[in-house]
Write an enzyme that holds these catalytic residues in place. Sequence first.
Site, PDB file in Angstrom:
ATOM      1  CB  CYS A 113      25.040  37.465  -2.755  1.00 31.94           C
ATOM      2  SG  CYS A 113      25.838  38.889  -3.680  1.00 31.94           S
ATOM      3  CG  HIS A 250      24.291  41.135   0.074  1.00 30.73           C
ATOM      4  ND1 HIS A 250      25.259  41.044   0.225  1.00 30.73           N
ATOM      5  CD2 HIS A 250      23.799  41.422  -1.422  1.00 30.73           C
ATOM      6  CE1 HIS A 250      25.764  40.849  -0.787  1.00 30.73           C
ATOM      7  NE2 HIS A 250      25.418  40.591  -1.602  1.00 30.73           N
ATOM      8  CG  ASN A 280      28.531  42.224  -2.880  1.00 32.22           C
ATOM      9  OD1 ASN A 280      28.519  41.278  -1.762  1.00 32.22           O
ATOM     10  ND2 ASN A 280      28.113  42.496  -4.302  1.00 32.22           N
TER      11      ASN A 280
HETATM   12  N1  ACO Z   1      34.617  53.765 -12.850  1.00 31.90           N
HETATM   13  C1  ACO Z   1      33.993  54.311 -14.026  1.00 31.90           C
HETATM   14  N2  ACO Z   1      33.330  54.415 -14.227  1.00 31.90           N
HETATM   15  C2  ACO Z   1      32.389  53.364 -14.665  1.00 31.90           C
HETATM   16  C3  ACO Z   1      32.801  51.849 -13.848  1.00 31.90           C
HETATM   17  C4  ACO Z   1      34.229  52.360 -13.108  1.00 31.90           C
HETATM   18  N3  ACO Z   1      34.698  51.693 -12.760  1.00 31.90           N
HETATM   19  N4  ACO Z   1      31.804  51.353 -14.114  1.00 31.90           N
HETATM   20  C5  ACO Z   1      31.772  51.728 -14.991  1.00 31.90           C
HETATM   21  N5  ACO Z   1      31.183  52.239 -15.036  1.00 31.90           N
HETATM   22  C6  ACO Z   1      30.621  53.597 -16.556  1.00 31.90           C
HETATM   23  C7  ACO Z   1      30.352  52.501 -17.742  1.00 31.90           C
HETATM   24  O1  ACO Z   1      30.732  52.445 -18.131  1.00 31.90           O
HETATM   25  C8  ACO Z   1      28.925  53.863 -17.433  1.00 31.90           C
HETATM   26  O2  ACO Z   1      29.616  54.142 -18.964  1.00 31.90           O
HETATM   27  P1  ACO Z   1      28.906  55.152 -20.108  1.00 31.90           P
HETATM   28  O3  ACO Z   1      27.749  55.480 -19.653  1.00 31.90           O
HETATM   29  O4  ACO Z   1      29.411  55.459 -21.243  1.00 31.90           O
HETATM   30  O5  ACO Z   1      28.025  53.449 -20.974  1.00 31.90           O
HETATM   31  C9  ACO Z   1      28.701  54.468 -17.196  1.00 31.90           C
HETATM   32  O6  ACO Z   1      29.905  54.267 -15.702  1.00 31.90           O
HETATM   33  C10 ACO Z   1      27.830  54.520 -16.261  1.00 31.90           C
HETATM   34  O7  ACO Z   1      27.371  53.338 -15.496  1.00 31.90           O
HETATM   35  P2  ACO Z   1      25.965  52.255 -14.778  1.00 31.90           P
HETATM   36  O8  ACO Z   1      26.412  50.793 -14.589  1.00 31.90           O
HETATM   37  O9  ACO Z   1      24.829  52.600 -15.289  1.00 31.90           O
HETATM   38  O10 ACO Z   1      26.198  52.395 -14.089  1.00 31.90           O
HETATM   39  P3  ACO Z   1      25.318  52.531 -12.152  1.00 31.90           P
HETATM   40  O11 ACO Z   1      24.914  54.219 -11.604  1.00 31.90           O
HETATM   41  O12 ACO Z   1      23.983  51.395 -12.267  1.00 31.90           O
HETATM   42  O13 ACO Z   1      26.386  51.821 -11.362  1.00 31.90           O
HETATM   43  C11 ACO Z   1      26.918  48.960 -10.455  1.00 31.90           C
HETATM   44  C12 ACO Z   1      26.457  50.489 -11.281  1.00 31.90           C
HETATM   45  C13 ACO Z   1      27.262  50.370  -8.919  1.00 31.90           C
HETATM   46  C14 ACO Z   1      27.186  47.756 -10.765  1.00 31.90           C
HETATM   47  C15 ACO Z   1      25.362  49.063 -10.199  1.00 31.90           C
HETATM   48  O14 ACO Z   1      25.271  48.959 -11.799  1.00 31.90           O
HETATM   49  C16 ACO Z   1      25.249  48.156  -8.413  1.00 31.90           C
HETATM   50  O15 ACO Z   1      25.868  48.287  -7.305  1.00 31.90           O
HETATM   51  N6  ACO Z   1      24.516  46.975  -9.238  1.00 31.90           N
HETATM   52  C17 ACO Z   1      24.433  46.286  -8.368  1.00 31.90           C
HETATM   53  C18 ACO Z   1      24.701  45.105  -8.449  1.00 31.90           C
HETATM   54  C19 ACO Z   1      24.567  44.343  -6.906  1.00 31.90           C
HETATM   55  O16 ACO Z   1      23.575  45.038  -6.230  1.00 31.90           O
HETATM   56  N7  ACO Z   1      25.357  43.043  -7.068  1.00 31.90           N
HETATM   57  C20 ACO Z   1      23.710  42.188  -5.839  1.00 31.90           C
HETATM   58  C21 ACO Z   1      24.925  41.291  -6.157  1.00 31.90           C
HETATM   59  S1  ACO Z   1      26.222  40.550  -7.019  1.00 31.90           S
HETATM   60  C22 ACO Z   1      26.258  39.397  -6.355  1.00 31.90           C
HETATM   61  O17 ACO Z   1      24.771  38.147  -6.371  1.00 31.90           O
HETATM   62  C23 ACO Z   1      27.467  38.473  -6.997  1.00 31.90           C
END
Ligand code: ACO
Length: 323
Positions: A113, A250, A280
């Site tokens: 990214c 980003h 993304n």
């Molecule tokens: N729909 C519904 N529920 C979901 C989904 C979905 N699509 N995906 C995950 N969940 C669930 C999980 O299983 C979890 O359930 P549990 O509590 O029963 O275990 C719950 O939602 C919470 O999951 P978290 O991972 O804690 O959710 P979070 O609030 O952290 O959001 C996310 C997840 C959006 C991925 C976030 O962590 C994020 O944006 N992370 C950073 C990603 C990023 O910035 N990447 C950048 C670089 S990308 C690159 O370099 C290629």
Amino acid sequence: MIRSAVRGTGAALPRRIMKNADFEGMVETSDEWIAQRTGIRQRHIAADDETTASLGEAAARVALADAGLTPDDIDLIVLATSTPNNTFPATAVEIQNRLGMQHGFAFDMQAVCSGFVYAVTTADLYIRGGLAKRVLVIGSETFSRILDWSDRSTCVLFGDGAGAVVLEAGEGAGTIADRGVLAASLRSDGAHKEKLFVDGGPSTTGTVGHLRMEGREVFKHAVGMITDVIETTFSAAGITADDLDWFVPHQANKRIIDASAKKLGIAEQKVVVTVDLHGNTSAASVPLALSVAVADGRIKKGDLVLLEAMGGGFTWGAVLVRW
Ligand code: ACO
């Protein structure tokens, strides 16, 4: 001194738009979960005939037209991508051929990214080093090809697309009033590999593999790393957040963008957000956001613009540009 000024911008998106609701029959998720946790509402997904090379070529042609230039005027193409058409040759070389360029040179840059931020910094050094006068810097990705479409925690986050800028050598006085790239700061730390990676490759599995991410872990590191590298860039240029006209981060997650801007003291109205429209798009996300803000008249000649990205590796970086 020589400065690398932006002369044109362009973008290209796949024809097909996939809305959050379109995932509801595929994996256990909802429009509400995706929108609330990420800010994403839709993304573009490439058809079989749309590739990293074809999207990159299309974005490059728009940027060239915007600059009033032709491929004959370009000395170098730097393509930021993690989803090349082939393992080799570099997709940049394929784009060079598609543009009908029979001179100059082209190569790919792989920083996931952060790729576009790395590529702009690299292009600036080639220009200032005298090896190129005009450089096409492209970010183009087809992440849909490396997603595990049964993994709801990743497949809803990414999209396909391409953005490009033309950088051109110009004269500057050596102050931050100059047009062009003014300061940059790049970082990487391979200790974080397992948090965000693709589980395949030519030298390991002999397959392309699928994206794997511990989203919560990435999130935990993101804001600190982003703000750290931006503060380094600010002090290199001798400016503060108040001097900025636009912050083009980003586009991974609206919550990361908001938290970073808040920690840095960047006013909300200066932040360019396109994650709702594109998801993304990895190395394409910053140039796609740039071209939206240029096309709608927000970013204008003379504006002070901060680009930032963070991604797999981890890699992260920031570039300050006077438009
Ligand atoms: N729909 C519904 N529920 C979901 C989904 C979905 N699509 N995906 C995950 N969940 C669930 C999980 O299983 C979890 O359930 P549990 O509590 O029963 O275990 C719950 O939602 C919470 O999951 P978290 O991972 O804690 O959710 P979070 O609030 O952290 O959001 C996310 C997840 C959006 C991925 C976030 O962590 C994020 O944006 N992370 C950073 C990603 C990023 O910035 N990447 C950048 C670089 S990308 C690159 O370099 C290629």
